[in-house]
Design an enzyme around this catalytic site. Structure first.
Site, PDB file in Angstrom:
ATOM      1  N   HIS A 145       3.518  20.233  -8.436  1.00  0.00           N
ATOM      2  CA  HIS A 145       2.095  19.923  -8.276  1.00  0.00           C
ATOM      3  C   HIS A 145       1.484  19.240  -9.496  1.00  0.00           C
ATOM      4  O   HIS A 145       0.507  18.518  -9.372  1.00  0.00           O
ATOM      5  CB  HIS A 145       1.324  21.171  -7.861  1.00  0.00           C
ATOM      6  CG  HIS A 145       1.570  21.489  -6.426  1.00  0.00           C
ATOM      7  ND1 HIS A 145       2.529  22.384  -6.029  1.00  0.00           N
ATOM      8  CD2 HIS A 145       1.061  20.940  -5.290  1.00  0.00           C
ATOM      9  CE1 HIS A 145       2.577  22.403  -4.705  1.00  0.00           C
ATOM     10  NE2 HIS A 145       1.697  21.544  -4.231  1.00  0.00           N
ATOM     11  N   GLU A 193       6.108  23.723   7.396  1.00  0.00           N
ATOM     12  CA  GLU A 193       6.723  23.652   6.061  1.00  0.00           C
ATOM     13  C   GLU A 193       7.972  24.521   5.955  1.00  0.00           C
ATOM     14  O   GLU A 193       8.639  24.523   4.934  1.00  0.00           O
ATOM     15  CB  GLU A 193       5.727  24.094   4.986  1.00  0.00           C
ATOM     16  CG  GLU A 193       4.440  23.300   5.028  1.00  0.00           C
ATOM     17  CD  GLU A 193       3.528  23.600   3.870  1.00  0.00           C
ATOM     18  OE1 GLU A 193       3.665  22.965   2.821  1.00  0.00           O
ATOM     19  OE2 GLU A 193       2.660  24.493   4.028  1.00  0.00           O
ATOM     20  N   ASP A 202       7.572  21.119   0.842  1.00  0.00           N
ATOM     21  CA  ASP A 202       8.085  22.476   1.039  1.00  0.00           C
ATOM     22  C   ASP A 202       9.195  22.524   2.075  1.00  0.00           C
ATOM     23  O   ASP A 202      10.158  23.274   1.915  1.00  0.00           O
ATOM     24  CB  ASP A 202       6.949  23.413   1.449  1.00  0.00           C
ATOM     25  CG  ASP A 202       6.163  23.870   0.227  1.00  0.00           C
ATOM     26  OD1 ASP A 202       6.806  24.222  -0.779  1.00  0.00           O
ATOM     27  OD2 ASP A 202       4.933  23.863   0.258  1.00  0.00           O
ATOM     28  N   CYS A 215       2.340  14.945   5.560  1.00  0.00           N
ATOM     29  CA  CYS A 215       1.532  14.807   4.352  1.00  0.00           C
ATOM     30  C   CYS A 215       2.309  15.126   3.080  1.00  0.00           C
ATOM     31  O   CYS A 215       1.733  15.217   2.002  1.00  0.00           O
ATOM     32  CB  CYS A 215       0.266  15.654   4.452  1.00  0.00           C
ATOM     33  SG  CYS A 215       0.609  17.403   4.578  1.00  0.00           S
TER      34      CYS A 215
HETATM   35  C1  PEP Z   1       4.008  19.889   1.285  1.00  0.00           C
HETATM   36  O1  PEP Z   1       4.558  20.967   1.102  1.00  0.00           O
HETATM   37  O2  PEP Z   1       4.618  18.858   1.639  1.00  0.00           O
HETATM   38  C2  PEP Z   1       2.560  19.746   1.071  1.00  0.00           C
HETATM   39  C3  PEP Z   1       1.924  18.639   1.376  1.00  0.00           C
HETATM   40  O3  PEP Z   1       1.913  20.792   0.489  1.00  0.00           O
HETATM   41  P1  PEP Z   1       1.980  21.092  -1.070  1.00  0.00           P
HETATM   42  O4  PEP Z   1       2.651  19.943  -1.758  1.00  0.00           O
HETATM   43  O5  PEP Z   1       0.587  21.293  -1.537  1.00  0.00           O
HETATM   44  O6  PEP Z   1       2.794  22.351  -1.131  1.00  0.00           O
HETATM   45 MG    MG Z   2       3.359  22.721   0.851  1.00  0.00          MG
END
Ligand code: PEP
Ligand code: MG
Length: 558
Positions: free
Chosen positions: A162, A403, A427, A474
């Site tokens: 992140h 996920e 994920d 996403c």
């Molecule tokens: C993902 O897991 O692809 C996602 C978009 O959520 P995050 O990256 O916030 O875990």
């Molecule tokens: Mg995620």
């Protein structure tokens, strides 16, 4: 936690700061222990107090501050890590013992920062490249938002950690997983870096500087050209339209979404409201952030994800003490366990829904029961507000993130009870491959084009199809133009990505055909190994879109 070299004149003050933080830590432990009486927990705290009293440890920390002029936070972390490693080598270090080490270390660092959050309060100079060993997402949120950092290098992390996602959102070039870079760099040293290829030059000579500048200029020109298509739809040559949406972490990113041609927001990661602070955000703060985004986006869809705290997203100074945080109490699991936390956010979402085209997205749903429980809480929040006199819509479209492999494989059933899906590949890949998304030692397994990952996406798309609901992606995979044809072939309805990635993905989609994409996908999925699939896809993409050749993955594959 960045490493900072201090001026010799401030070393005595830094040592006093350390003494004060150690004393405060002892005081805190004693106070908590007194409330516990005789219990196992009290014994653990006793062990923590003994660690704090260990003269060897303190001497080592003092030596780092005095002799190497390092900041106290960094010195504490390094000594705790070294002691922990030594212990691990000498005996079988139980995971719980290591957690104790981490906990004491966190307490001291937290107290150091509470007293004077030195590293975070002293913002880096203008135009600096920040080099850190490991930079928690919460700290990055503070340091990068100030607008002075023009590049970030971290020894740890990966493209989907992140901190890296945040850097990209703030358009700060970033190289993560840079080995021991932080140990070779001195403050004030000249560095050049390329966030796209992961290259770093320490003390670049004039020729190297010129080369980096030239590449930067070329990319700027290309980006300007791409923006000319910003208002055109991402429709393929044979008429398949793919929605291109943006992922955001802060309301302030909305202008960038619109400037890059985002047709909506496909993911607002609301946990960022919690990260750079110690107090929980109030309902009003949630409401203001949501209302601002919805109003600015007009009638364009805005998907707001309920908070996904846990894993590598924890508020400043916090660290998970679960043995497997990625498999523990994160995302929807955390909010269902703490309904009061969830309620604050849900009330704000309902109240904000009158300002635009809102959709709610639930993170990491792994079971139908979680979806049902969340729906009950959503309905309850509405009931309360209506009772208080608010006029609200009957319902807000509700989606879930796919996920986990279990969710992707049962998408046909989950899809009966929600309005849309969004695949979180960051994920999904981590859980499908049993590979920590931030761990560079196992990064060789973290591959979006693994056949197993492609099959999971394929099954999820089928699950959406049988229920006639929309399916989006996403995760970071959605924003890489090299995967655009594969994703088109898989049948995703929309792709949501970092705003700056939208124009390049659009260019690829507009230059492609759905039938060609399906054939490419079928051929790719006939190979057995990920290497073969990657090589094939990259070669095919290189033939169709030679301008993508600057991407490192493509270079490696050709
Ligand atoms: C993902 O897991 O692809 C996602 C978009 O959520 P995050 O990256 O916030 O875990
Ligand atoms: Mg995620």
């Amino acid at each position: 936690m960045p490493r900072v070299h201090l001026d010799a004149a401030v070393i005595p003050a830094e040592l006093s700061r350390l003494d004060a933080a150690l004393a405060l830590s002892v005081e805190q432990l004693t106070a908590i222990k007194e409330t516990l009486g005789e219990s196992e927990q009290a014994e653990i705290l006793e062990a923590h107090a003994m660690m704090l009293a260990d003269p060897g440890m303190k001497d080592a920390i003092v030596a780092l501050i005095r002799d190497e002029t390092l900041n106290a936070e960094w010195a504490v972390r390094r000594v705790f890590r070294e002691f922990g490693d030594k212990l691990a080598g000498a005996e079988e270090l139980l995971a719980s013992r290591r957690a104790d080490f981490d906990e004491v270390c966190d307490r001291i660092v937290h107290n150091l920062m509470g007293e004077r959050p030195s590293v975070l309060a002293e913002l880096p100079p203008e135009n600096s490249i920040l080099v850190a060993h490991d930079l928690p997402t919460a700290d990055a949120a503070v340091l990068l938002s100030a607008g002075r950092v023009i590049g970030l290098i971290c020894d740890f992390g990966s493209k989907t950690s992140h901190t890296a996602i945040l850097a990209r959102a703030l358009e700060v070039p970033c190289v993560v997983g840079a080995g021991t870079c932080s140990e070779s760099v001195q403050p004030g040293q000249l560095i050049a870096m390329d966030g796209s290829t992961g290259e770093i030059w320490l003390n670049p000579d004039v020729v190297e500087q010129k080369r980096v500048e030239d590449v930067r200029e070329r990319r700027k020109t290309r980006d300007r050209e791409l923006l000319e298509e910003k208002d055109l739809p991402a429709t393929t040559k044979d008429g398949r339209k793919v929605g291109l949406y943006a992922n955001i972490e802060f309301p302030a990113e909305v202008p960038s979404v619109l400037a890059h041609g985002g047709e909506g927001i496909g993911l607002y990661r609301t946990e960022f409201l919690y990260l750079n602070r110690e107090q929980l955000p109030t309902e009003e703060e949630h409401y203001k952030a949501y209302a601002e985004i919805l109003t600015k986006m007009g009638d364009k869809p805005v998907v707001i994800r309920t908070l996904d705290l846990g894993g590598d997203k924890l508020p400043i100074g916090h660290r998970s003490h679960e043995q497997n945080p990625a498999l523990g109490l994160r995302a929807i699991r955390l909010t269902l366990k703490h309904p009061a936390l969830f309620r604050t956010q849900l009330r704000a979402l309902w109240r904000a829904s009158v300002h635009g085209n809102l959709r709610i997205l639930l993170p990491m749903i792994a079971a139908v029961s979680e979806l049902r429980e969340a729906k009950q809480l959503i309905t309850q929040a509405r009931r309360e507000l209506v009772h208080e006199g608010h006029t609200l819509p009957e319902r807000i479209p509700l989606g879930i993130m796919l996920e986990t492999p279990a969710a992707a494989l049962s998408a046909d059933r989950l899809g009966r009870e929600c309005d849309f899906f969004s695949i979180g590949t960051n994920d999904l890949i981590q859980y499908a491959m049993a590979t920590d998304r931030g761990n560079r030692d196992v990064a060789y397994l973290y591959r979006p084009l693994h056949l197993g990952v492609l099959r999971l996406i394929e099954t999820a798309v089928e699950g959406a199809g049988v229920n006639g609901i929309e399916i989006s992606m996403c995760g970071e995979m959605a924003g890489d133009p090299l995967y655009a044809l594969v994703l088109l072939g898989l049948g995703l309805d929309t792709l949501s990505m970092n705003p700056a990635d939208i124009p390049r993905v659009k260019r690829v989609l507009r230059g492609s055909g759905l039938r060609d994409a399906r054939e490419l996908l079928q051929a790719a999925m006939s190979f057995s190994s990920t290497d073969e699939i990657e090589k094939f896809v990259m070669n095919e993409m290189g033939k169709r879109f030679p301008e993508l050749r600057t991407a490192p993955l493509l270079e490696a594959g050709l």
